[in-house]
Design a protein around this motif. Structure first.
Motif, mmCIF file in Angstrom:
data_model
loop_
_atom_site.group_PDB
_atom_site.id
_atom_site.type_symbol
_atom_site.label_atom_id
_atom_site.label_comp_id
_atom_site.label_asym_id
_atom_site.label_seq_id
_atom_site.Cartn_x
_atom_site.Cartn_y
_atom_site.Cartn_z
ATOM 1 N N ASN A 276 0.818 -1.218 0.000
ATOM 2 C CA ASN A 276 0.000 0.000 0.000
ATOM 3 C C ASN A 276 0.852 1.269 0.000
ATOM 4 N N GLY A 277 2.186 1.119 0.121
ATOM 5 C CA GLY A 277 3.094 2.249 0.023
ATOM 6 C C GLY A 277 3.298 3.048 1.298
ATOM 7 N N ARG A 278 2.635 2.689 2.376
ATOM 8 C CA ARG A 278 2.780 3.420 3.638
ATOM 9 C C ARG A 278 3.920 2.814 4.451
#
Length: 150
Positions: free
Chosen positions: A79-81
């Motif tokens: 999710n890129g977090r």
């Protein structure tokens, strides 16, 4: 930050008067237990990429200003977090000190890391032995910053 710095910040931002002792007591009784629990939380079983680095700070220790390293492990899931997996405070940036981070992750339940991205610190490959199948990717920033190193 020293307790007096926090007290001053609270006064400036919130307009609340407090004492250094109150700040210390709240930190010891409320903040530190939460931080310790967070540092001991179980990780997922496998991570694809984990970034490992150290940040250096000057801190007051026993009345002296000394340099400490905060060793940090960060993962970036699909999710890129960014997620901070763990942090440890050490005396200096060395492979021996680094070994505490992957060993802690292993002891907390992490089974494997596919790729560990780190600087080209001599001996880092020995420090990541807690995960023997892990590929080590030298950090692109460190490679650009140190073009003459091999």
């Amino acid at each position: 930050m020293a307790a007096s710095d926090i007290e001053s910040h609270i006064r400036d931002i919130c307009g609340i008067e407090t004492s250094d002792m109150t700040v210390s007591r709240v930190t010891d009784q409320k903040i530190l237990p939460i931080a310790k629990k967070w540092l001991q939380r179980p990780p997922e079983a496998v991570y694809t990429v984990v970034f490992l680095n150290a940040i250096h700070f000057h801190v007051i220790s026993k009345g002296q200003i000394v340099k400490k390293a905060v060793y940090i492990a960060i993962r970036i899931p699909l999710n890129g977090r960014k997620n901070v997996l763990g942090m440890r405070i050490g005396e200096n940036k060395s492979a021996k000190s680094w070994a505490t981070v992957p060993n802690d992750l292993r002891n907390r339940g992490l089974e494997d890391i596919f790729i560990a991205c780190a600087d080209n610190l001599t001996g880092f490959s020995a420090a990541i032995k807690a995960f023997p199948k892990t590929e080590i990717q030298n950090c692109a920033i460190h490679q650009l910053r140190n073009p003459t190193r091999i």
